[in-house]
Design a protein around this motif. Sequence first.
Motif, mmCIF file in Angstrom:
data_model
loop_
_atom_site.group_PDB
_atom_site.id
_atom_site.type_symbol
_atom_site.label_atom_id
_atom_site.label_comp_id
_atom_site.label_asym_id
_atom_site.label_seq_id
_atom_site.Cartn_x
_atom_site.Cartn_y
_atom_site.Cartn_z
ATOM 1 N N MET A 1 37.634 -7.920 26.140
ATOM 2 C CA MET A 1 36.177 -8.052 26.149
ATOM 3 C C MET A 1 35.527 -6.833 25.501
ATOM 4 O O MET A 1 35.908 -5.696 25.772
ATOM 5 C CB MET A 1 35.675 -8.172 27.595
ATOM 6 N N ALA A 6 29.057 -7.422 25.929
ATOM 7 C CA ALA A 6 28.830 -8.081 27.213
ATOM 8 C C ALA A 6 27.571 -7.542 27.884
ATOM 9 O O ALA A 6 26.798 -8.297 28.487
ATOM 10 C CB ALA A 6 30.040 -7.891 28.115
ATOM 11 N N LYS A 30 26.370 -21.124 23.990
ATOM 12 C CA LYS A 30 26.071 -20.906 25.407
ATOM 13 C C LYS A 30 27.342 -20.607 26.191
ATOM 14 O O LYS A 30 27.344 -19.774 27.120
ATOM 15 C CB LYS A 30 25.374 -22.133 25.977
ATOM 16 N N ALA A 31 28.433 -21.254 25.824
ATOM 17 C CA ALA A 31 29.699 -21.030 26.528
ATOM 18 C C ALA A 31 30.165 -19.588 26.380
ATOM 19 O O ALA A 31 30.713 -18.997 27.321
ATOM 20 C CB ALA A 31 30.769 -21.989 25.989
ATOM 21 N N THR A 32 29.940 -19.007 25.198
ATOM 22 C CA THR A 32 30.334 -17.609 24.969
ATOM 23 C C THR A 32 29.499 -16.677 25.841
ATOM 24 O O THR A 32 30.025 -15.728 26.441
ATOM 25 C CB THR A 32 30.145 -17.242 23.489
ATOM 26 N N SER A 34 28.027 -17.400 28.698
ATOM 27 C CA SER A 34 28.449 -17.579 30.082
ATOM 28 C C SER A 34 29.773 -16.888 30.350
ATOM 29 O O SER A 34 29.952 -16.207 31.370
ATOM 30 C CB SER A 34 28.553 -19.069 30.399
ATOM 31 N N THR A 35 30.722 -17.010 29.426
ATOM 32 C CA THR A 35 32.044 -16.395 29.594
ATOM 33 C C THR A 35 31.954 -14.879 29.637
ATOM 34 O O THR A 35 32.612 -14.217 30.454
ATOM 35 C CB THR A 35 32.977 -16.832 28.457
ATOM 36 N N LEU A 36 31.133 -14.308 28.770
ATOM 37 C CA LEU A 36 31.001 -12.846 28.736
ATOM 38 C C LEU A 36 30.431 -12.313 30.051
ATOM 39 O O LEU A 36 30.891 -11.290 30.575
ATOM 40 C CB LEU A 36 30.120 -12.429 27.563
ATOM 41 N N GLN A 38 30.567 -13.827 33.021
ATOM 42 C CA GLN A 38 31.574 -14.035 34.060
ATOM 43 C C GLN A 38 32.687 -12.993 33.978
ATOM 44 O O GLN A 38 33.142 -12.472 35.002
ATOM 45 C CB GLN A 38 32.164 -15.445 33.931
ATOM 46 N N THR A 39 33.111 -12.673 32.768
ATOM 47 C CA THR A 39 34.151 -11.654 32.589
ATOM 48 C C THR A 39 33.650 -10.291 33.038
ATOM 49 O O THR A 39 34.386 -9.504 33.640
ATOM 50 C CB THR A 39 34.585 -11.599 31.116
ATOM 51 N N SER A 42 33.755 -10.246 36.755
ATOM 52 C CA SER A 42 35.143 -10.130 37.205
ATOM 53 C C SER A 42 35.656 -8.704 37.057
ATOM 54 O O SER A 42 36.333 -8.160 37.938
ATOM 55 C CB SER A 42 36.026 -11.101 36.411
#
Length: 319
Positions: A1, A6, A30-32, A34-36, A38-39, A42
């Motif tokens: 990442m 992010a 949008k998926a990117t 959201s993933t960033l 969430q990562t 985490s």
Amino acid sequence: MNKLQAMEVFIQVVDCGSFTKAAEMLNLPKATVSTLVQTLESTLSVKLLHRTTRQVMITSDGAAYYERCVQILSDVRDAEESLSRHRLSPSGRLRVDSPTGLASEILIPALPAFFERYPDITLELGSTDRPVDLVEEGVDCAVRGGELIDPNLIARRIGVINFMTCASPDYIARNGMPQHPRDLERHRCVNYFSAKNGKILNWDFTRDGERIEVALPGAIALNDSNAYVQAGLAGLGVIMMTDYLLTAHIAAGRMVPVLQEWRSDPLPVHIVYPQNRHLSAKVRVFVEWVSELFAAHPNLRLQTPRPSAVPADLQLETV
């Protein structure tokens, strides 16, 4: 990442209040986005955002992290800017704070010349007589009057503020012209109270080595310099305010000078910034510009005798 990316995505989601709008602003799927986020959560092991089908809300941990991200990315941009070949043409967002009178009367009228010189700077100018916390509120620099007591600030003295005592012509016609500061104890005065601690400020006068400091009666007290001048214009009583806010009203006959032989203590003016903050190019050029502005102003420049604010044909006889 990519941690910096992010952070940028997280900031945009918070600013937009939506993953979809943030993705559009950043030109990312949008998926990117959201993933960033969430990562990032985490990696940090904390919940930064509450998500529902209708809205996105920031958590308390997220709010604290948001402020740090804003500052970190600002510092990164400043560092890159200071090393870039475009150093002489600074750009980016600049947050400045100033007392209301200085902002409305001195800074804002001169800003067209500033933007002509530095068109790539975006200025956020806070205008308040309350002393802001530069670090806590994310302010890059501030113009301040008075002696400085904060050891965490670096200050550059740029000018001096002088004061005048005035009243409206109607007030003088009704109540007479004071001959001595002690006469004000029998008048109505408009008081000024500190926006920091709520304390009503005393009035001070000096003439030929004699100094008088008094607390004066008044039906109203204010903590905003522009509102304070309006109170004087409305005939609410005698006022003491910075000369640069009064000279035009005196010249137009809307205000009458009072106790002209007496002077109040002048205030030094500084431009300040946090000592642990990198002085970016945009802050540096703003500091230099404000210094030039004050140096050219007859009422504010350093080491200059105070000019008479009252034209000879407007000076009134005492009654």
